[in-house]
Design a protein around this motif. Structure first.
Motif, short mmCIF file in Angstrom:
data_model
loop_
_atom_site.label_atom_id
_atom_site.label_comp_id
_atom_site.label_asym_id
_atom_site.label_seq_id
_atom_site.Cartn_x
_atom_site.Cartn_y
_atom_site.Cartn_z
N ALA A 196 -3.84 -4.71 -9.85
CA ALA A 196 -3.35 -3.72 -10.81
C ALA A 196 -4.36 -3.51 -11.93
O ALA A 196 -4.62 -2.37 -12.34
N GLU A 240 2.27 -3.81 -11.49
CA GLU A 240 2.21 -4.71 -10.34
C GLU A 240 3.19 -4.25 -9.25
O GLU A 240 2.89 -4.33 -8.06
N VAL A 248 1.65 -1.57 -7.21
CA VAL A 248 0.68 -2.11 -6.27
C VAL A 248 1.40 -2.63 -5.02
O VAL A 248 1.01 -2.35 -3.89
N ILE A 258 -2.34 1.97 -0.70
CA ILE A 258 -3.29 0.87 -0.65
C ILE A 258 -3.38 0.34 0.78
O ILE A 258 -2.35 0.07 1.40
#
Length: 72
Positions: free
Chosen positions: A36, A49, A52, A58
């Motif tokens: 993060a 967070e 993430v 991602i």
């Protein structure tokens, strides 16, 4: 995540994972908090967070956000 390609590589022997954003290695992360922080430094000021962990953008290689040790 505004379309930046983000890759988190598999853990190395120390449990660190390289983080690449938009083709540039930003550093070695040892937790979701580190990922993060790298993303905030890359311009994603409001990322948390939880973002993430929950992001489908991602690319986690060698395990997801819960994986911080190399396989034995």
């Amino acid at each position: 995540m505004r379309g930046l390609p983000v890759v988190v590589y598999p853990p190395d022997g120390s449990g660190g994972r390289r983080v690449r954003v938009d083709g540039e290695i930003l550093g070695m992360a040892y937790s979701v908090r580190d990922v993060a922080e790298f993303l905030r430094r890359a311009g994603l000021d409001d990322i948390t967070e939880d973002d993430v962990i929950l992001s489908g953008v991602i690319e986690w290689r060698g395990g997801g956000p819960e994986t911080w040790s190399a396989p034995s």
